[in-house]
Motif scaffolding. Structure first.
Motif, PDB file in Angstrom:
ATOM      1  N   ALA A  83     -16.074  23.451   4.729  1.00  0.00           N
ATOM      2  CA  ALA A  83     -16.786  22.660   4.114  1.00  0.00           C
ATOM      3  C   ALA A  83     -15.959  22.868   1.938  1.00  0.00           C
ATOM      4  CB  ALA A  83     -17.859  23.408   3.595  1.00  0.00           C
ATOM      5  N   ARG A  84     -15.475  24.041   1.700  1.00  0.00           N
ATOM      6  CA  ARG A  84     -15.065  23.913   0.467  1.00  0.00           C
ATOM      7  C   ARG A  84     -13.855  22.880   0.219  1.00  0.00           C
ATOM      8  NH1 ARG A  84     -13.969  29.597   2.513  1.00  0.00           N
ATOM      9  NH2 ARG A  84     -15.873  30.168   2.215  1.00  0.00           N
ATOM     10  N   TYR A  85     -13.223  22.550   1.209  1.00  0.00           N
ATOM     11  CA  TYR A  85     -13.037  21.105   0.671  1.00  0.00           C
ATOM     12  C   TYR A  85     -12.851  20.127   0.314  1.00  0.00           C
ATOM     13  CZ  TYR A  85      -9.740  17.305   1.971  1.00  0.00           C
ATOM     14  OH  TYR A  85      -9.189  15.884   2.085  1.00  0.00           O
ATOM     15  N   VAL A  86     -13.719  19.688   1.178  1.00  0.00           N
ATOM     16  CA  VAL A  86     -15.094  18.738   1.042  1.00  0.00           C
ATOM     17  C   VAL A  86     -15.774  18.616  -0.563  1.00  0.00           C
ATOM     18  CG1 VAL A  86     -17.197  17.172   2.058  1.00  0.00           C
ATOM     19  CG2 VAL A  86     -15.497  18.554   3.479  1.00  0.00           C
ATOM     20  N   THR A 127      -8.903  12.650   6.065  1.00  0.00           N
ATOM     21  CA  THR A 127      -8.265  13.178   4.218  1.00  0.00           C
ATOM     22  C   THR A 127      -9.899  13.095   3.413  1.00  0.00           C
ATOM     23  OG1 THR A 127      -6.893  11.433   3.684  1.00  0.00           O
ATOM     24  CG2 THR A 127      -6.592  13.778   4.771  1.00  0.00           C
ATOM     25  N   LEU A 128      -9.594  13.358   2.528  1.00  0.00           N
ATOM     26  CA  LEU A 128     -10.791  12.875   1.666  1.00  0.00           C
ATOM     27  C   LEU A 128     -10.134  11.505   0.615  1.00  0.00           C
ATOM     28  CD1 LEU A 128     -12.032  16.100   0.053  1.00  0.00           C
ATOM     29  CD2 LEU A 128     -13.693  14.804   1.096  1.00  0.00           C
ATOM     30  N   LYS A 134      -8.521   9.366   1.963  1.00  0.00           N
ATOM     31  CA  LYS A 134      -8.881   7.994   3.058  1.00  0.00           C
ATOM     32  C   LYS A 134     -10.586   8.051   2.968  1.00  0.00           C
ATOM     33  CE  LYS A 134      -4.043   7.798   5.476  1.00  0.00           C
ATOM     34  NZ  LYS A 134      -3.453   9.511   5.335  1.00  0.00           N
ATOM     35  N   ARG A 135     -10.578   8.654   2.705  1.00  0.00           N
ATOM     36  CA  ARG A 135     -12.752   9.034   3.453  1.00  0.00           C
ATOM     37  C   ARG A 135     -12.830   8.202   2.134  1.00  0.00           C
ATOM     38  NH1 ARG A 135     -15.604  10.647   7.164  1.00  0.00           N
ATOM     39  NH2 ARG A 135     -17.916  11.012   6.776  1.00  0.00           N
ATOM     40  N   PHE A 136     -12.836   8.525   1.095  1.00  0.00           N
ATOM     41  CA  PHE A 136     -13.267   7.605  -0.455  1.00  0.00           C
ATOM     42  C   PHE A 136     -12.392   6.902  -0.505  1.00  0.00           C
ATOM     43  CE2 PHE A 136     -12.563  12.289  -2.539  1.00  0.00           C
ATOM     44  CZ  PHE A 136     -13.873  13.041  -1.885  1.00  0.00           C
ATOM     45  N   ALA A 137     -11.402   6.021   0.336  1.00  0.00           N
ATOM     46  CA  ALA A 137     -11.060   4.349  -0.139  1.00  0.00           C
ATOM     47  C   ALA A 137     -11.670   3.355   0.885  1.00  0.00           C
ATOM     48  CB  ALA A 137      -9.484   4.741  -0.143  1.00  0.00           C
ATOM     49  N   ARG A 138     -12.429   4.195   2.112  1.00  0.00           N
ATOM     50  CA  ARG A 138     -12.715   3.302   3.738  1.00  0.00           C
ATOM     51  C   ARG A 138     -14.378   3.183   2.235  1.00  0.00           C
ATOM     52  NH1 ARG A 138     -15.952   5.461   7.408  1.00  0.00           N
ATOM     53  NH2 ARG A 138     -15.119   7.758   6.994  1.00  0.00           N
ATOM     54  N   HIS A 139     -14.714   4.241   1.695  1.00  0.00           N
ATOM     55  CA  HIS A 139     -16.022   4.033   1.499  1.00  0.00           C
ATOM     56  C   HIS A 139     -15.778   2.403   0.352  1.00  0.00           C
ATOM     57  CE1 HIS A 139     -17.387   7.288   3.693  1.00  0.00           C
ATOM     58  NE2 HIS A 139     -18.466   7.155   3.111  1.00  0.00           N
ATOM     59  N   HIS A 140     -15.045   3.181  -0.646  1.00  0.00           N
ATOM     60  CA  HIS A 140     -14.994   1.736  -1.500  1.00  0.00           C
ATOM     61  C   HIS A 140     -14.788   0.837  -1.147  1.00  0.00           C
ATOM     62  CE1 HIS A 140     -14.869   0.424  -5.638  1.00  0.00           C
ATOM     63  NE2 HIS A 140     -13.272  -0.140  -4.895  1.00  0.00           N
ATOM     64  N   LYS A 141     -14.064   0.502   0.005  1.00  0.00           N
ATOM     65  CA  LYS A 141     -13.532  -0.682   0.524  1.00  0.00           C
ATOM     66  C   LYS A 141     -15.021  -1.765   1.041  1.00  0.00           C
ATOM     67  CE  LYS A 141     -10.010  -3.173   3.765  1.00  0.00           C
ATOM     68  NZ  LYS A 141      -9.528  -2.651   4.086  1.00  0.00           N
ATOM     69  N   CYS A 142     -15.197  -0.600   1.965  1.00  0.00           N
ATOM     70  CA  CYS A 142     -16.367  -1.088   2.608  1.00  0.00           C
ATOM     71  C   CYS A 142     -17.863  -1.048   1.592  1.00  0.00           C
ATOM     72  CB  CYS A 142     -16.707   0.131   3.408  1.00  0.00           C
ATOM     73  SG  CYS A 142     -16.002  -0.160   5.437  1.00  0.00           S
ATOM     74  N   SER A 143     -18.120  -0.863   0.452  1.00  0.00           N
ATOM     75  CA  SER A 143     -19.121  -0.963   0.181  1.00  0.00           C
ATOM     76  C   SER A 143     -18.659  -2.172  -0.670  1.00  0.00           C
ATOM     77  CB  SER A 143     -20.025   0.193  -1.156  1.00  0.00           C
ATOM     78  OG  SER A 143     -20.668   0.056  -1.931  1.00  0.00           O
ATOM     79  N   VAL A 144     -17.607  -2.241  -1.348  1.00  0.00           N
ATOM     80  CA  VAL A 144     -17.108  -3.702  -2.390  1.00  0.00           C
ATOM     81  C   VAL A 144     -17.503  -4.830  -1.448  1.00  0.00           C
ATOM     82  CG1 VAL A 144     -15.876  -4.803  -3.996  1.00  0.00           C
ATOM     83  CG2 VAL A 144     -16.094  -2.244  -3.333  1.00  0.00           C
ATOM     84  N   ALA A 145     -16.515  -4.758  -0.082  1.00  0.00           N
ATOM     85  CA  ALA A 145     -17.159  -5.739   0.679  1.00  0.00           C
ATOM     86  C   ALA A 145     -18.509  -6.745   0.612  1.00  0.00           C
ATOM     87  CB  ALA A 145     -16.644  -5.896   1.379  1.00  0.00           C
ATOM     88  N   LEU A 146     -19.340  -5.288   1.562  1.00  0.00           N
ATOM     89  CA  LEU A 146     -20.902  -5.360   1.130  1.00  0.00           C
ATOM     90  C   LEU A 146     -20.881  -5.487  -0.040  1.00  0.00           C
ATOM     91  CD1 LEU A 146     -23.085  -5.260   3.118  1.00  0.00           C
ATOM     92  CD2 LEU A 146     -23.505  -2.913   2.573  1.00  0.00           C
TER      93      LEU A 146
END
Ligand SMILES: *Cc1c(COP(=O)(O)O)cnc(C)c1O
Length: 409
Positions: free
Chosen positions: A66-69, A282-283, A285-297
């Protein structure tokens, strides 16, 4: 005359869950809860002793991950048995009490909840009301800080209700800090979907739920306090009237392997697995996945011919708000898409929108195609003209890197 047996409560005859639940689970694409990974579901099926060596190890790893997140080195990470709102209440009721001056930056439904919790513990709450679909201006924050001299400032990173992103969170926190206020951030729908750096941004309490960005189950939440916040809590005169949420008591379980209340062990195990998956990804890659998917949606929805609710400058990515076409209601759309296409999406507390989440497991390409298709079909079948092939094509173009956003870069 009633006999003792007719006065007793008769044994009810109810349906089994198999009879109530759909044969195939619905795809949970609303504003939470979100689908959970198999590892989280498996952990959630296990009960272990809430005290003892195994649990202590699990708790320790939950705090470390959680400290990492949260991006904090603060010792004071704790879990909460309860919804995101319980974590919210834990932040408020430990740091605010009778007479505490609290400034609540209010963008909508959830940020208003923090103000209400402040009032309930007797704090002197002033609110900075931000109009719908806008973010607070830094000058206004500065003026309110001067005027109200708050000890605590509350703000939401992503206001899920109207899909507004407080993109200046870091600057707001810096202003508040410069004036000596502690900053409480509601990151329930945003944590692990976009950057939030608790230490670097000078945030004193961050709260989150399980069932949104983290893709765990609802009902077990996380909170982190800065050292300054912890000292304020420790130094209070009157004890917290919320016994279950008292951070001093919770410290016993979350830091001393002792008893406070029986922890929701299965939910903590589930949270452990959700956090482990975040760490494995990793954060970045996770941020990048979220960004890519949200923009595409967003591009797919726009290409259908529907309008996004929030202007791009303050648009939340973790939950996408879509204007409901004339003549339809959010309730009709949500009910239809669920019944006919087995996809769950959300309305929003009276606003004329439907919301599709992009949190955790929702951000998977196959989920996007199914959801956009279901949304387009629903609109057509309910009599609102949309261009479904254009929407699906835009989604594909965006995901494969040849969409509008990619072209602009
Ligand atoms: C969902 C949400 C909450 C409330 O979480 P619960 O688990 O329903 O209590 C609070 N704040 C934000 C920003 C949310 O998205």
């Amino acid at each position: 005359m009633s006999t003792s047996s007719s006065a007793s409560v008769p044994c009810p005859d109810v349906e089994s869950l198999d009879a109530i639940l759909p044969e195939e689970p619905l795809l949970m694409m609303g504003a939470g809860p979100v689908p959970i990974p198999a590892a989280v579901a498996k952990a959630n099926a296990i009960v272990i002793n809430h005290l003892g060596g195994t649990m202590a190890k699990v708790v320790d790893q939950v705090k470390t991950m959680a400290r990492y997140v949260f991006q904090t080195r603060s010792k004071w990470v704790l879990g909460v048995a309860g919804p995101g709102s319980a974590a919210m209440e834990m932040a408020i009721c430990n740091l605010a009490w009778n007479g505490t001056r609290m400034l609540a930056i209010q963008n909508g439904f959830f940020s208003a909840r923090m103000a209400e919790m402040g009032r309930r513990v007797g704090a002197q709450v002033s609110t900075l009301e931000v109009p719908d679909r806008e973010i607070v201006a830094l000058e206004q924050v500065e003026a309110a800080l001067r005027r109200e001299r708050p000890e605590i400032v509350t703000i939401v990173q992503g206001e899920t209700s109207n899909t507004v992103w407080n993109r200046h969170l870091k600057d707001v926190a810096a202003l508040a800090k410069a004036r000596g206020a502690l900053v409480i951030v509601d990151a329930v729908c945003t944590l692990s979907t976009m950057p939030l750096e608790m230490d670097a941004w000078g945030i004193d309490a961050v709260i989150t739920g399980g069932q949104k960005g983290l893709s765990s189950i609802p009902g077990v939440s996380l909170i982190a306090f800065s050292e300054a916040a912890w000292q304020r809590m420790k130094g209070r005169d009157a004890p917290n009237t919320h016994w279950c949420l008292d951070a001093s008591l919770a410290e016993n379980f979350w830091h001393n392997a002792g008893y406070h209340y029986t922890a929701p062990v299965s939910g903590v195990l589930a949270l452990h697995e959700a956090l482990r998956l975040v760490c494995a990804e990793t954060l970045e890659k996770r941020f990048a996945r979220h960004h890519k998917c949200s923009v595409a949606l967003q591009e797919g929805v726009t290409a259908l011919g529907l309008n996004l609710y929030t202007p791009a400058a303050c648009r939340l990515s973790s939950v996408v708000g879509i204007e409901v076409p004339q003549g339809l209601s959010p309730g009709d759309i949500c009910a239809y898409i669920s019944r006919q296409h087995q996809v769950e999406i959300s309305g929003s507390f009276g606003l004329p929108i439907v919301r599709i989440g992009q949190m955790g497991e929702q951000c998977r390409e196959h989920n996007l195609f199914r959801t956009l298709h279901a949304l387009g079909r629903t609109m057509m079948e309910l009599g609102a003209p949309v261009d479904l092939p254009a929407g699906v094509a835009a989604l594909e173009k965006s995901l494969s890197g040849s969409g509008r956003t990619a072209a602009r870069q």
